[in-house]
Design a protein around this motif. Structure first.
Motif, PDB file in Angstrom:
ATOM      1  N   VAL A  91       0.858  -1.189   0.000  1.00  0.00           N
ATOM      2  CA  VAL A  91       0.000   0.000   0.000  1.00  0.00           C
ATOM      3  C   VAL A  91       0.891   1.235   0.000  1.00  0.00           C
ATOM      4  CG1 VAL A  91      -1.806   1.266   1.200  1.00  0.00           C
ATOM      5  CG2 VAL A  91      -1.770  -1.232   1.302  1.00  0.00           C
ATOM      6  N   ARG A  92       0.753   2.072  -1.041  1.00  0.00           N
ATOM      7  CA  ARG A  92       1.528   3.304  -1.117  1.00  0.00           C
ATOM      8  C   ARG A  92       0.715   4.530  -0.743  1.00  0.00           C
ATOM      9  NH1 ARG A  92       6.423   3.551  -3.312  1.00  0.00           N
ATOM     10  NH2 ARG A  92       6.478   5.266  -1.817  1.00  0.00           N
ATOM     11  N   GLY A  93      -0.616   4.447  -0.857  1.00  0.00           N
ATOM     12  CA  GLY A  93      -1.407   5.620  -0.543  1.00  0.00           C
ATOM     13  C   GLY A  93      -2.889   5.320  -0.458  1.00  0.00           C
ATOM     14  N   HIS A  94      -3.621   6.306   0.067  1.00  0.00           N
ATOM     15  CA  HIS A  94      -5.080   6.245   0.152  1.00  0.00           C
ATOM     16  C   HIS A  94      -5.637   7.557  -0.384  1.00  0.00           C
ATOM     17  CE1 HIS A  94      -5.541   2.617   2.751  1.00  0.00           C
ATOM     18  NE2 HIS A  94      -4.311   2.937   3.097  1.00  0.00           N
ATOM     19  N   GLY A 148      -7.111   2.761  11.157  1.00  0.00           N
ATOM     20  CA  GLY A 148      -6.130   2.331  10.179  1.00  0.00           C
ATOM     21  C   GLY A 148      -4.800   3.044  10.337  1.00  0.00           C
ATOM     22  N   GLY A 149      -3.775   2.457   9.743  1.00  0.00           N
ATOM     23  CA  GLY A 149      -2.459   3.081   9.706  1.00  0.00           C
ATOM     24  C   GLY A 149      -2.295   3.906   8.441  1.00  0.00           C
ATOM     25  N   ASN A 150      -1.048   4.232   8.130  1.00  0.00           N
ATOM     26  CA  ASN A 150      -0.726   4.991   6.911  1.00  0.00           C
ATOM     27  C   ASN A 150      -1.509   6.294   6.800  1.00  0.00           C
ATOM     28  OD1 ASN A 150       1.027   2.924   6.208  1.00  0.00           O
ATOM     29  ND2 ASN A 150      -0.469   1.874   4.936  1.00  0.00           N
ATOM     30  N   TRP A 151      -1.798   6.882   7.958  1.00  0.00           N
ATOM     31  CA  TRP A 151      -2.448   8.193   8.043  1.00  0.00           C
ATOM     32  C   TRP A 151      -3.877   8.195   7.501  1.00  0.00           C
ATOM     33  CZ3 TRP A 151       0.889  13.192   7.248  1.00  0.00           C
ATOM     34  CH2 TRP A 151       1.713  13.361   8.369  1.00  0.00           C
ATOM     35  N   ILE A 152      -4.561   7.068   7.574  1.00  0.00           N
ATOM     36  CA  ILE A 152      -5.963   7.042   7.154  1.00  0.00           C
ATOM     37  C   ILE A 152      -6.821   7.975   8.016  1.00  0.00           C
ATOM     38  CG2 ILE A 152      -8.025   5.599   6.944  1.00  0.00           C
ATOM     39  CD1 ILE A 152      -6.240   3.293   6.118  1.00  0.00           C
ATOM     40  N   LEU A 219       3.757  16.446   6.631  1.00  0.00           N
ATOM     41  CA  LEU A 219       4.841  15.514   6.324  1.00  0.00           C
ATOM     42  C   LEU A 219       5.450  15.051   7.637  1.00  0.00           C
ATOM     43  CD1 LEU A 219       6.800  14.175   4.256  1.00  0.00           C
ATOM     44  CD2 LEU A 219       8.186  16.262   4.404  1.00  0.00           C
ATOM     45  N   GLU A 220       5.534  13.740   7.812  1.00  0.00           N
ATOM     46  CA  GLU A 220       6.123  13.169   9.025  1.00  0.00           C
ATOM     47  C   GLU A 220       7.171  12.144   8.618  1.00  0.00           C
ATOM     48  OE1 GLU A 220       4.065  11.887  12.994  1.00  0.00           O
ATOM     49  OE2 GLU A 220       4.001  10.161  11.635  1.00  0.00           O
ATOM     50  N   LEU A 221       8.378  12.275   9.168  1.00  0.00           N
ATOM     51  CA  LEU A 221       9.470  11.360   8.854  1.00  0.00           C
ATOM     52  C   LEU A 221       9.935  10.662  10.127  1.00  0.00           C
ATOM     53  CD1 LEU A 221      11.464  13.697   6.442  1.00  0.00           C
ATOM     54  CD2 LEU A 221       9.931  11.825   5.815  1.00  0.00           C
ATOM     55  N   VAL A 239       9.576   5.221   5.426  1.00  0.00           N
ATOM     56  CA  VAL A 239      10.381   6.289   6.016  1.00  0.00           C
ATOM     57  C   VAL A 239       9.494   7.333   6.676  1.00  0.00           C
ATOM     58  CG1 VAL A 239      12.059   8.116   5.495  1.00  0.00           C
ATOM     59  CG2 VAL A 239      12.204   5.908   4.330  1.00  0.00           C
ATOM     60  N   GLY A 240       8.279   7.464   6.175  1.00  0.00           N
ATOM     61  CA  GLY A 240       7.363   8.452   6.725  1.00  0.00           C
ATOM     62  C   GLY A 240       6.071   8.475   5.939  1.00  0.00           C
ATOM     63  N   ARG A 241       5.281   9.524   6.184  1.00  0.00           N
ATOM     64  CA  ARG A 241       3.980   9.652   5.552  1.00  0.00           C
ATOM     65  C   ARG A 241       3.730  11.112   5.174  1.00  0.00           C
ATOM     66  NH1 ARG A 241       5.144   6.436   8.917  1.00  0.00           N
ATOM     67  NH2 ARG A 241       5.412   8.146  10.396  1.00  0.00           N
ATOM     68  N   ALA A 242       2.903  11.300   4.148  1.00  0.00           N
ATOM     69  CA  ALA A 242       2.576  12.646   3.686  1.00  0.00           C
ATOM     70  C   ALA A 242       1.076  12.756   3.463  1.00  0.00           C
ATOM     71  CB  ALA A 242       3.319  12.964   2.392  1.00  0.00           C
TER      72      ALA A 242
END
Length: 279
Positions: A91-94, A148-152, A219-221, A239-242
């Motif tokens: 999963v790269r993005g939502h 959810g993860g990945n900043w959902i 942006l979080e690293l 590495v992080g999320r945007a």
């Protein structure tokens, strides 16, 4: 076979996904039943599993969606669907809105609620992964009583105004929860990785990166100077999320721009996006 490997309907399926057996374990490889790559996929999944256990899932053809929902009295009170950007099994993005028709959205909601009812889940957050087949049938891949993860949740808050973090706290305190959708703003979250092994010799200047990319909201690293970044193969190496605003921007272009901006520190994980005229 490796300890803890579960085989389901093996001979009647041509393609399988291998994943760590723990809850929330995401598939890390696809392989045909008789392919040598199946062993590689099993080995990779076992490597990521805390217990060295692997589950094999039948691969379902279709478009993948995810998101979070809020359950109240065993029913879905609020449903926030995302369209997933998949890089193989990663999963790269939502993205929101997810682009579902009203018919497919209703079918997905009915399917999720039926699973919730059978599970006896009464109140709280629900994270879900679903594939919509070519016939428009939603197939539930996974449900979990969590956000959810990945900043959902961050994506949902920005795109709709619904604060699921606050809802979880209120629910734990036995307070009433109300999730009113105030808006529907096009937006997306993106998982950042590096295409190769890198040693960060300096901190990545987060504010400078944000200022360089207009649609980039947050942006979080996770890494700092002196840390070694592993090649991105799955979410374990992120590495992080945007978080992006897509009101006047294309997802493919802004994510490619972010990777280009980060190239002094991280190697790109995808080929450069083609200009609009070449598509």
């Amino acid at each position: 076979s490796r300890k803890g490997v579960f085989l389901i309907d093996w001979w009647n399926c041509q393609t399988w996904a291998a994943a760590p057996a723990e809850p929330g374990g995401l598939p890390v490889g696809l392989a045909a039943s008789h392919s040598p790559k199946l062993g590689q996929a099993l080995g990779r999944a076992a490597e990521l599993s805390f217990e060295g256990q692997v589950i094999i899932e039948r691969f379902v053809e279709g478009v993948e969606f995810g998101g979070d929902a809020w359950i109240q009295d065993g029913r879905i009170e609020a449903l926030f669907v995302t369209r997933k950007d998949m890089q193989g099994t990663i999963v790269r993005g939502h993205l929101r809105p997810a682009g579902l028709s009203s018919v497919h959205h209703e079918a997905l909601a009915d399917t999720l609620e039926r699973h919730v009812r059978h599970a006896g889940y009464l109140s709280g957050p629900l994270n879900f992964d679903v594939r919509l087949t070519g016939e428009g049938i939603p197939i539930v891949l996974e449900l979990a009583p969590r956000l959810g993860g990945n900043w959902i949740p961050q994506l949902i808050a920005y795109s709709s105004g619904a604060d699921l973090f606050e809802a979880v706290v209120r629910n734990a305190l036995r307070e009433s929860v109300s999730l009113e959708v105030l808006k529907l703003r096009p937006a997306a979250s993106f998982v950042i990785g590096s295409g190769e092994d890198r040693l960060l010799e300096e901190d990545i200047p987060v504010d400078d990166v944000k200022n360089a990319i207009g649609p980039l909201i947050e942006l979080e690293l996770d890494f700092r100077a002196g840390d070694r970044v592993e090649p991105f193969r799955d979410s374990a190496q992120q590495v992080g999320r945007a978080l992006f605003d897509l009101e006047s921007a294309r997802y493919e272009e802004v994510t490619a721009e972010l990777e280009r901006t980060l190239t002094p520190w991280l190697a790109p994980t995808r080929p450069p996006a083609r200009p609009e005229a070449e598509r």
